[in-house]
Write an enzyme that holds these catalytic residues in place. Sequence first.
Site, short mmCIF file in Angstrom:
data_model
loop_
_atom_site.label_atom_id
_atom_site.label_comp_id
_atom_site.label_asym_id
_atom_site.label_seq_id
_atom_site.Cartn_x
_atom_site.Cartn_y
_atom_site.Cartn_z
N ASP A 174 -19.77 20.62 41.23
CA ASP A 174 -20.21 22.00 41.21
C ASP A 174 -19.36 22.81 40.24
OD1 ASP A 174 -22.04 21.36 43.16
OD2 ASP A 174 -20.79 22.09 44.81
N LYS A 175 -19.91 23.90 39.75
CA LYS A 175 -19.20 24.74 38.77
C LYS A 175 -17.84 25.18 39.29
CE LYS A 175 -19.63 29.06 36.14
NZ LYS A 175 -20.49 30.22 35.82
#
Length: 385
Positions: free
Chosen positions: A192-193
């Site tokens: 995930d970012k």
Amino acid sequence: MPSKNMLPKGQRHHSVRKEYRATRGAEPVPEVVIPVLDLDDDGDTQFEDGVRTFSAAPEAAGKRLDAYLAQAIPDISRARVQLLIESGQVRVDGKDAKAKQKLAGGESIEIEGEPQPPPLHAVAEDIPLDILYEDQYLAVVNKPAGMMVHAGSGATDDERNRGTLVNALLFHLGKLSEVGGELRPGIVHRLDKQTSGIILVAKDDSTHRKLGAMFSERRVEKTYISLVHGHLAKDHVTVNLPIARDLIRRTRMTTRRAASDPGARSAVSHVSVVKRLKTPYGAFTLVEVKIETGRTHQIRVHMQSLGHPVVGDYLYGAPHRILTDPPVKGDDGLELERNFLHAAHLVFVHPKTSETMDMRSALPGELTEFMAALEAGPEQKSSVS
């Protein structure tokens, strides 16, 4: 004059308090599910002279146009829908559309041009990169929080294809595998970012396919470190709950309805307590999580299902600002502008040399500093961001 059925003025606010408390934090029950449009030429839309025409589903009644289109065409973002509307490429019953106009269901909707953004080609960009290991076949990279792995949604090309891990990889490594497509060269798995840590990259197609098979066959050991709210009841717990996309908030995943959702995917997480923290800001637990699968938001969703959301994970119930418990006058609390989730350990067999690769990444400074600030309390804390 008050109605005969109305409570006396001083008692009115008591009438719904119990109901509110019972439902506070509960996931909303979906009322309708918007059917997804098939944009193929023989699908739900008619395509002629560059214009797609279709009828709004009955389930669109009462919804804003932009919200309806974003749900009916899930491959495009709501921002992209709004850009199409603003540029005059969307009409409702033959008239120029507005993003916020409400639908009744059954309207004729026209979209001029392709709804999806034009395809991009990933480009090299000089971005600093922490490479833990590299040879002619693969690389192991320590991704910082805040960096997307590959190009995503956005209104402009720059928003979609700048500052990503792929951009940096192309600059530092040059040739990457092409199995994942033009926007995802070299990418075997993702983070995930706002998750930091170890990510594995393939330089050629043969290596990519072999690594992909290892992940799908669960022959790669993946261990994460996370700080979660509260104290876990047991030192070791396995969460075996399938994960599906939330029907209401499409950016979220959920375990609530996954058992009855044909699109749900199995997910297994093994959680072990590393340290229990009793701080001036409340109780927290530092955990190690080994995952057998790699579903979207898996650890974040599974920790939420246990009632212990990941610190900083506002999407899954963590507070934006952590206040002292009990409150301290003048203290504005602590805030972490990322998820306290780090991919710390990756073990796999090198697909070419058969060597066991044991890769580790220490917790980044912003996470260790945040934990120290929690334990120190408001009198000694420093600015944490």
